[in-house]
Design an enzyme around this catalytic site. Structure first.
Site, PDB file in Angstrom:
ATOM      1  N   TYR A  92     -17.865   4.465  -8.183  1.00  0.00           N
ATOM      2  CA  TYR A  92     -16.448   4.137  -8.334  1.00  0.00           C
ATOM      3  C   TYR A  92     -15.607   5.409  -8.252  1.00  0.00           C
ATOM      4  CZ  TYR A  92     -12.079   2.452 -10.363  1.00  0.00           C
ATOM      5  OH  TYR A  92     -10.751   2.153 -10.587  1.00  0.00           O
ATOM      6  N   ARG A 141     -10.030  -1.545 -16.154  1.00  0.00           N
ATOM      7  CA  ARG A 141      -9.497  -0.376 -15.442  1.00  0.00           C
ATOM      8  C   ARG A 141      -8.039  -0.616 -15.035  1.00  0.00           C
ATOM      9  NH1 ARG A 141     -14.755  -0.269 -12.473  1.00  0.00           N
ATOM     10  NH2 ARG A 141     -16.076   1.304 -13.463  1.00  0.00           N
ATOM     11  N   ASP A 159     -24.271  -2.449  -1.553  1.00  0.00           N
ATOM     12  CA  ASP A 159     -24.517  -1.221  -2.307  1.00  0.00           C
ATOM     13  C   ASP A 159     -26.022  -0.953  -2.401  1.00  0.00           C
ATOM     14  OD1 ASP A 159     -24.625   0.834  -4.282  1.00  0.00           O
ATOM     15  OD2 ASP A 159     -22.718   0.145  -5.099  1.00  0.00           O
ATOM     16  N   ARG A 198      -5.996  14.887  -8.088  1.00  0.00           N
ATOM     17  CA  ARG A 198      -7.099  14.262  -7.356  1.00  0.00           C
ATOM     18  C   ARG A 198      -7.590  15.124  -6.194  1.00  0.00           C
ATOM     19  NH1 ARG A 198      -6.400   7.920  -6.534  1.00  0.00           N
ATOM     20  NH2 ARG A 198      -6.120   7.242  -8.692  1.00  0.00           N
ATOM     21  N   GLU A 209      -7.958   6.372  -1.220  1.00  0.00           N
ATOM     22  CA  GLU A 209      -6.557   6.117  -1.539  1.00  0.00           C
ATOM     23  C   GLU A 209      -5.626   7.164  -0.927  1.00  0.00           C
ATOM     24  OE1 GLU A 209      -6.294   5.595  -5.776  1.00  0.00           O
ATOM     25  OE2 GLU A 209      -7.056   3.534  -5.659  1.00  0.00           O
TER      26      GLU A 209
END
Length: 432
Positions: A177, A362, A145, A245, A315
């Site tokens: 994230y 989470r 990162d 989303r 995802e």
């Protein structure tokens, strides 16, 4: 006998029967606990132990071992891994960090895997993961990162420099994230991997809090026997509760050390090429041909651009492309099958698992000692998530078991430095 004496006699008889039942039950449990195992007893003044004995008991769910491990875990003082904070010569790195330096079988030597590992913290956990999955015939792209501290980046580079088949991604992202940057990090590594001289067969993506459950040989055999040239992208058509989303535009916020993804009022256009959007795991096992397809196909490029302002695009991106009938290795009719990663989700408590024995972050379980038996009995290839700073013995037990399993399957002579060192971690003693 008068009524009072009869009552007293009955009461005493009841007490005697209850004591007998309790004693019998206690002795039965004690014998059951000790059968084929050492019995574990806490010492009041100290706590020192033999790690292999304790770990073995934890893997079969022994309550006494769990009590000992949990009570002494706070006193754990991790032994730092040498050669990761300072620059050592590479021979010393390979020896002291116990990297395997030869293919362990002909089958493994002729079937190379590529790995993408995204990391941003916990240097020692990264080293533990890398040395677990490292084989000289494989290839590894490490995405560090961009927001990671400089000394962390330098330390990772020091390790990577010692391996011809491990490299840092040529382009690094400031990962947020659930943002597009997480997907882009994988794609950056894929672009590097397709130009590698290593002729790898499949690519697997991991994060820094993963650890393998299955060995390199077992992973290869699973792929060959269950998938045979197919991609593994567990998922289903996007459910109604996930449509938000991709229905509105999202933005990544990065400022003063804070980063997150937030929705806007802007509605998104329909997916390009009339694609049906799927929802699934961000983690995959993909053929090299499919990776090349995702980097060159017009539909894949259009979907990537369309996904830039969606929530957690990793995802939906891979699983959507893998449902295209003409994609290399596609599985158009697949569902959640795949067994890539064992995760204890909070909303699956009571169905796929009996609760998290560590704690949730989470809605994902950070594994505690009580999760060890569930982990090793899982059919999955990897497990997520681990936090060795909080539950150090979890990682230590898994490491020791995993390396022993790897070496037990080797078809070549074992070199001494491949074995993990034996050492005591606590001031605790197990009595037999």
């Amino acid at each position: 006998m008068n009524p009072l004496d009869a009552t007293k006699s009955g009461f005493l008889l009841c007490i005697a029967v209850c004591m007998f039942i309790y004693t019998f039950s206690y002795l039965k449990d004690l014998l059951s606990e000790g059968q084929n195992q050492h019995k574990f007893h806490m010492k009041r003044a100290e706590c020192g132990f033999y790690p292999d004995e304790l770990c073995s008991a934890l893997f079969v769910g022994k309550n006494a071992a769990l009590k000992i491990g949990n009570s002494c875990q706070s006193t754990y003082q991790p032994k730092p891994l040498s050669c990761i904070q300072t620059s050592c010569n590479c021979s010393t790195v390979l020896q002291t960090l116990h990297f395997i330096t030869r293919p362990l079988s002909a089958e493994e030597g002729s079937f190379s895997l590529a790995y993408i590992i995204t990391i941003h913290k916990e240097l020692e956990m990264f080293v533990k993961l890398l040395r677990a999955i490292y084989m000289p015939q494989n290839i590894y792209c490490i995405h560090v990162d961009e927001k990671s501290p400089r000394d962390y980046k330098v330390a990772v580079q020091n390790i990577v420099n010692c391996f011809e088949n491990v490299f840092i991604s040529s382009k690094r992202e400031h990962v947020v994230y659930a943002g597009f940057s997480r997907l882009q990090a994988d794609i950056n590594c894929m672009r590097d991997l397709v130009h590698s001289k290593v002729q790898w067969n499949y690519v697997i993506n991991l994060c820094g809090q993963d650890y393998p459950i299955k060995t390199n040989k077992e992973i290869i055999q699973y792929i060959k026997s269950k998938w045979n040239g197919k991609n593994i992208t567990p998922g289903v058509v996007q459910p109604l509760h996930m449509k938000h989303r991709t229905q509105v535009s999202y933005r990544e916020y990065v400022h003063s050390g804070r980063s997150y993804v937030y929705p806007t009022q802007t509605k998104k256009a329909k997916p390009p090429h009339n694609l049906t959007i799927y929802f699934g795991s961000a983690y995959y096992v993909l053929t090299k041909e499919f990776v090349e397809f995702t980097l060159t196909d017009a539909r894949a490029k259009a979907l990537l651009e369309w996904s830039r302002d969606t929530y957690s695009p990793d995802e939906h991106y891979w699983v959507t492309l893998n449902r295209l009938p003409d994609a290399p290795g596609a599985t158009p009719n697949a569902d959640w099958k795949g067994n890539i990663k064992a995760i204890k989700w909070k909303d699956q408590e009571g169905t796929s698992h009996k609760g998290c024995k560590g704690h949730y972050i989470r809605d994902i379980c950070i594994y505690g000692l009580g999760d060890l038996q569930w982990i090793i009995e899982s059919p999955h290839l990897f497990a997520n998530k681990f936090e060795p700073g909080t539950y150090p013995l979890v990682m230590d037990c898994l490491e020791r078991r995993y390396r022993l399993r790897v070496l037990s399957q080797a078809e070549v002579p074992i070199e001494g430095h491949w074995r993990l060192q034996e050492h005591n971690y606590f001031n605790m003693r197990l009595e037999v």
